[in-house]
Design a protein around this motif. Sequence first.
Motif, PDB file in Angstrom:
ATOM      1  N   SER A  54      33.882   1.392  14.914  1.00 29.07           N
ATOM      2  CA  SER A  54      33.501   0.560  16.050  1.00 29.07           C
ATOM      3  C   SER A  54      32.103   0.826  16.596  1.00 29.07           C
ATOM      4  O   SER A  54      31.586   0.038  17.375  1.00 29.07           O
ATOM      5  N   PHE A  55      31.461   1.920  16.238  1.00 23.97           N
ATOM      6  CA  PHE A  55      30.126   2.178  16.758  1.00 23.97           C
ATOM      7  C   PHE A  55      29.133   2.304  15.612  1.00 23.97           C
ATOM      8  O   PHE A  55      29.484   2.633  14.489  1.00 23.97           O
ATOM      9  N   LYS A  56      27.894   2.006  15.912  1.00 24.08           N
ATOM     10  CA  LYS A  56      26.849   2.009  14.903  1.00 24.08           C
ATOM     11  C   LYS A  56      25.875   3.148  15.185  1.00 24.08           C
ATOM     12  O   LYS A  56      25.483   3.358  16.337  1.00 24.08           O
ATOM     13  N   PRO A  57      25.460   3.863  14.165  1.00 24.56           N
ATOM     14  CA  PRO A  57      24.478   4.926  14.373  1.00 24.56           C
ATOM     15  C   PRO A  57      23.117   4.322  14.701  1.00 24.56           C
ATOM     16  O   PRO A  57      22.824   3.185  14.341  1.00 24.56           O
ATOM     17  N   LEU A  58      22.305   5.086  15.387  1.00 23.58           N
ATOM     18  CA  LEU A  58      20.944   4.667  15.675  1.00 23.58           C
ATOM     19  C   LEU A  58      20.049   5.106  14.517  1.00 23.58           C
ATOM     20  O   LEU A  58      19.881   6.301  14.273  1.00 23.58           O
ATOM     21  N   CYS A  59      19.501   4.156  13.786  1.00 24.93           N
ATOM     22  CA  CYS A  59      18.617   4.467  12.659  1.00 24.93           C
ATOM     23  C   CYS A  59      17.168   4.415  13.128  1.00 24.93           C
ATOM     24  O   CYS A  59      16.776   3.501  13.862  1.00 24.93           O
ATOM     25  N   CYS A  71      24.200  14.844  16.400  1.00 24.06           N
ATOM     26  CA  CYS A  71      23.707  13.544  16.858  1.00 24.06           C
ATOM     27  C   CYS A  71      24.332  12.394  16.078  1.00 24.06           C
ATOM     28  O   CYS A  71      24.831  12.573  14.971  1.00 24.06           O
ATOM     29  N   ALA A  72      24.267  11.217  16.680  1.00 28.05           N
ATOM     30  CA  ALA A  72      24.756  10.001  16.027  1.00 28.05           C
ATOM     31  C   ALA A  72      23.567   9.143  15.607  1.00 28.05           C
ATOM     32  O   ALA A  72      23.539   7.933  15.811  1.00 28.05           O
ATOM     33  N   THR A  73      22.560   9.808  15.043  1.00 26.25           N
ATOM     34  CA  THR A  73      21.353   9.128  14.610  1.00 26.25           C
ATOM     35  C   THR A  73      21.096   9.428  13.135  1.00 26.25           C
ATOM     36  O   THR A  73      21.490  10.474  12.625  1.00 26.25           O
ATOM     37  N   ILE A  74      20.420   8.510  12.464  1.00 20.36           N
ATOM     38  CA  ILE A  74      20.074   8.681  11.053  1.00 20.36           C
ATOM     39  C   ILE A  74      18.573   8.498  10.892  1.00 20.36           C
ATOM     40  O   ILE A  74      18.033   7.430  11.233  1.00 20.36           O
ATOM     41  N   ALA A  75      17.904   9.537  10.408  1.00 18.62           N
ATOM     42  CA  ALA A  75      16.470   9.453  10.140  1.00 18.62           C
ATOM     43  C   ALA A  75      16.251   8.908   8.733  1.00 18.62           C
ATOM     44  O   ALA A  75      16.860   9.382   7.774  1.00 18.62           O
ATOM     45  N   ILE A  76      15.394   7.911   8.632  1.00 20.36           N
ATOM     46  CA  ILE A  76      15.024   7.306   7.361  1.00 20.36           C
ATOM     47  C   ILE A  76      13.547   7.611   7.124  1.00 20.36           C
ATOM     48  O   ILE A  76      12.730   7.451   8.030  1.00 20.36           O
ATOM     49  N   GLY A 113      28.508   9.900   7.010  1.00 19.62           N
ATOM     50  CA  GLY A 113      29.528  10.942   6.986  1.00 19.62           C
ATOM     51  C   GLY A 113      29.201  12.047   7.975  1.00 19.62           C
ATOM     52  O   GLY A 113      30.086  12.553   8.682  1.00 19.62           O
ATOM     53  N   HIS A 114      27.925  12.413   8.046  1.00 15.70           N
ATOM     54  CA  HIS A 114      27.500  13.433   9.012  1.00 15.70           C
ATOM     55  C   HIS A 114      27.632  12.913  10.445  1.00 15.70           C
ATOM     56  O   HIS A 114      28.066  13.645  11.345  1.00 15.70           O
ATOM     57  N   VAL A 115      27.246  11.646  10.645  1.00 14.11           N
ATOM     58  CA  VAL A 115      27.344  11.053  11.981  1.00 14.11           C
ATOM     59  C   VAL A 115      28.785  11.091  12.479  1.00 14.11           C
ATOM     60  O   VAL A 115      29.056  11.502  13.622  1.00 14.11           O
ATOM     61  N   LEU A 212      33.366  10.881  20.679  1.00 11.56           N
ATOM     62  CA  LEU A 212      33.422  11.919  21.696  1.00 11.56           C
ATOM     63  C   LEU A 212      32.015  12.373  22.075  1.00 11.56           C
ATOM     64  O   LEU A 212      31.762  12.780  23.206  1.00 11.56           O
ATOM     65  N   VAL A 213      31.123  12.345  21.105  1.00 12.33           N
ATOM     66  CA  VAL A 213      29.726  12.723  21.312  1.00 12.33           C
ATOM     67  C   VAL A 213      28.869  11.592  20.772  1.00 12.33           C
ATOM     68  O   VAL A 213      29.096  11.128  19.658  1.00 12.33           O
ATOM     69  N   PHE A 214      27.893  11.136  21.561  1.00 12.21           N
ATOM     70  CA  PHE A 214      27.047  10.049  21.067  1.00 12.21           C
ATOM     71  C   PHE A 214      25.596  10.311  21.469  1.00 12.21           C
ATOM     72  O   PHE A 214      24.960   9.531  22.153  1.00 12.21           O
ATOM     73  N   SER A 215      25.086  11.439  21.021  1.00  9.63           N
ATOM     74  CA  SER A 215      23.699  11.778  21.301  1.00  9.63           C
ATOM     75  C   SER A 215      22.766  10.892  20.488  1.00  9.63           C
ATOM     76  O   SER A 215      22.968  10.693  19.289  1.00  9.63           O
ATOM     77  N   LYS A 216      21.736  10.358  21.136  1.00  9.20           N
ATOM     78  CA  LYS A 216      20.761   9.501  20.469  1.00  9.20           C
ATOM     79  C   LYS A 216      19.448  10.235  20.199  1.00  9.20           C
ATOM     80  O   LYS A 216      18.392   9.614  20.070  1.00  9.20           O
ATOM     81  N   THR A 217      19.525  11.537  20.092  1.00  5.27           N
ATOM     82  CA  THR A 217      18.330  12.342  19.849  1.00  5.27           C
ATOM     83  C   THR A 217      17.668  11.966  18.522  1.00  5.27           C
ATOM     84  O   THR A 217      18.345  11.795  17.508  1.00  5.27           O
ATOM     85  N   LYS A 218      16.354  11.828  18.555  1.00  2.00           N
ATOM     86  CA  LYS A 218      15.579  11.524  17.356  1.00  2.00           C
ATOM     87  C   LYS A 218      14.664  12.707  17.047  1.00  2.00           C
ATOM     88  O   LYS A 218      13.636  12.884  17.689  1.00  2.00           O
TER      89      LYS A 218
END
Length: 256
Positions: A54-59, A71-76, A113-115, A212-218
């Motif tokens: 239901s939630f999308k990671p911040l890319c 974090c729930a972020t993905i660095a590209i 998977g990490h997110v 439970l955790v949704f940190s948007k740290t980049k």
Amino acid sequence: LFPYTTLFRSELASLSDDELLQMRICDLQLKIAGTELESRIQTFNTELAAKGISFKPLCYLGDEWFCPEGCATIAIPFYLAHPRLKRLEEKMMMEIEGGTEMWCMSLLRHEMGHVLNHAYLLEKEKQWQKLFGPPSLEYSESFRARPYSKRFVRHLEGWYAQSHPEEDFAETVAIWLTPDLDWKQQYKDWKALEKLEYADSLMGRLAGKPPLVFSKTKMSEASRLRSRLALYYKRRRRTYAQEFPDFFDADLKRLF
């Protein structure tokens, strides 16, 4: 040498390799919007929705592929945001990690998977640790792969699932996420099937639930990286010189 300056996307194409190498990463003014990455991320989000996530990671654009710890972020990697930088990446590193659509999607699924692990604190579960091992194990730059082992899924090259329990979980989730993949049949009679069935059950349990955790740290965001491309590649090439000494050792001396 090319001075520090802010560039428009159209101007990047005309720069020589030497001029590009003198640019700071932050001055490249790169964005995901309007690039092929944008459509790939949209496709990826559609895949997640189809799986009930239901939630999308911040890319965002960073210096390499990774998901910051907790974090729930993905660095590209930033170089995927412009074809001129992709050409430079291939020249400097012999390949473009995530450069094709298939490779990019595979890496996005792995990082997801990490997110999910971070967002739902999954590694704290006893069953997670029983199947994948203790997440507290130290990462190692090198590990002894067992190419014929059926205890691990095979997703990214290099038997990456065997490198660490967290990578094992991320690779397992990536297989589970892959559309139109009959993983039950592909991994029939494999020990890894137990991990996939656990992931399937786990994701079913989490479907529709907020993280439970949704940190948007980049971390290492490209827009904040002040290193010149020359230094960026010097560091990376030194890292890979142990694996490809004939190529990287000679070129390090020539280019830097």
